[in-house]
Motif scaffolding. Structure first.
Motif, PDB file in Angstrom:
ATOM      1  N   ALA A 143       0.811  -1.216   0.000  1.00  0.00           N
ATOM      2  CA  ALA A 143       0.000   0.000   0.000  1.00  0.00           C
ATOM      3  C   ALA A 143       0.846   1.269   0.000  1.00  0.00           C
ATOM      4  CB  ALA A 143      -0.931  -0.001   1.210  1.00  0.00           C
ATOM      5  N   ARG A 144       2.101   1.165   0.363  1.00  0.00           N
ATOM      6  CA  ARG A 144       2.966   2.349   0.340  1.00  0.00           C
ATOM      7  C   ARG A 144       3.342   2.772  -1.068  1.00  0.00           C
ATOM      8  NH1 ARG A 144       7.330   0.915   5.175  1.00  0.00           N
ATOM      9  NH2 ARG A 144       5.792   0.745   6.872  1.00  0.00           N
ATOM     10  N   LYS A 145       3.188   1.853  -2.018  1.00  0.00           N
ATOM     11  CA  LYS A 145       3.554   2.161  -3.392  1.00  0.00           C
ATOM     12  C   LYS A 145       2.359   2.761  -4.114  1.00  0.00           C
ATOM     13  CE  LYS A 145       6.870  -1.657  -3.542  1.00  0.00           C
ATOM     14  NZ  LYS A 145       7.290  -2.905  -4.247  1.00  0.00           N
ATOM     15  N   THR A 146       2.604   3.829  -4.835  1.00  0.00           N
ATOM     16  CA  THR A 146       1.575   4.504  -5.603  1.00  0.00           C
ATOM     17  C   THR A 146       1.682   4.083  -7.059  1.00  0.00           C
ATOM     18  OG1 THR A 146       1.648   6.418  -4.106  1.00  0.00           O
ATOM     19  CG2 THR A 146       0.609   6.733  -6.274  1.00  0.00           C
ATOM     20  N   ILE A 147       0.583   3.647  -7.610  1.00  0.00           N
ATOM     21  CA  ILE A 147       0.582   3.228  -9.012  1.00  0.00           C
ATOM     22  C   ILE A 147       0.103   4.389  -9.879  1.00  0.00           C
ATOM     23  CG2 ILE A 147       0.150   0.855  -8.312  1.00  0.00           C
ATOM     24  CD1 ILE A 147      -2.681   1.143  -9.376  1.00  0.00           C
TER      25      ILE A 147
END
Length: 272
Positions: A263-267
């Motif tokens: 969830a820390r990664k932004t797509i």
């Protein structure tokens, strides 16, 4: 203002639990408003249970009388299927929220990403466990009777398995932008995971290659723990109760941690 007068208290931070509960409540309201999801998540596994249990039971023997014995053996596997379907499909809401713009508004809120994970996972866990409890009402029809201790253990295991599967679904759904891709992963990865958990056949009667896969499959341990709590003494070569319980709890904790990392990664879709 006098210096010795106490200052006004700062506005309390919403913290992590309150927003997570709000997100979980939103998942429940959305699910209850879509009655076709309720029927599909519960009716499909029951149909599997009746057709496979009644059909295969005529050609397989598990120490009882034909189909009656196998449909009893297959009951915990059907329960795991209900938990799997409900928990995994509840995380499709991540893709829908992203498409509707709701997820982007949550991402810019002053709350940690782990709160979003906790809210989504709690919502899916409650939904899956609730569906599983409804199915447990059919247990006496196949000769499965609970004591207070065994029922509490069964409910605890359902919660742990649902939590783990919802966190797994979160990890898969977070990086996807289409429900079609999610369904493809479901058919390619999650259904074989259920098939090779010991739901349809016991590990001790499987091909040696499948035995190793089943030993490495975390869902095998959740199913084995449920089978121990529901059918004592009929684990059919699966791992023991406490080993299965510990592995299931560790599996749930690890997946929740991984969901937080994902969830820390932004797509790209979150930036639109």
């Amino acid at each position: 203002m006098r210096e010795d007068q106490p200052r006004a208290a700062a506005a309390p931070s919403p913290g992590m639990l309150r927003p997570a509960i709000s997100l979980a409540q939103r998942e429940l309201v959305r699910f209850l408003r879509q009655r076709h999801r309720i029927i599909g998540a519960l009716a499909t596994p029951i149909v599997f249970w009746l057709l496979i249990g009644g059909g295969m039971g005529r050609s397989l023997s598990f120490g009882g009388s034909g189909a009656e014995s196998y449909i009893r053996f297959f009951f915990p596997g059907t329960l795991v299927m209900i938990l799997l379907f409900t928990a995994i499909f509840s995380t499709i809401s991540i893709i829908e929220d992203r498409r509707e713009g709701f997820l982007q508004s949550v991402l810019v809120a002053p709350i940690p990403r782990q709160t979003i994970v906790l809210g989504k996972v709690l919502g899916g866990t409650i939904l899956a466990s609730g569906q599983g409890l409804i199915f447990l009402l059919l247990a006496p029809l196949v000769g499965i009777h609970f004591t207070i201790a065994s029922l509490l253990l069964c409910i605890f295991l359902m919660i742990v398995i649902s939590f783990a599967l919802t966190a797994l679904g979160f990890c898969i759904a977070w990086r996807m932008s289409s429900t079609q891709g999610f369904h493809a992963i479901m058919n390619l990865f999650l259904m074989p995971m259920w098939f090779l958990s010991g739901a349809l056949f016991p590990p001790d009667g499987a091909w040696w290659g499948f035995k190793w896969v089943m030993r490495l499959n975390p869902l095998t341990y959740g199913l084995s723990a449920l089978r121990h709590s529901m059918l004592p003494g009929t684990a059919s070569g699966g791992p023991g109760l406490w080993t299965s319980t510990v592995v299931s709890c560790v599996f749930a904790a690890v997946l929740f941690f991984l969901a937080g990392l994902v969830a820390r990664k932004t797509i790209a879709a979150d930036l639109q």
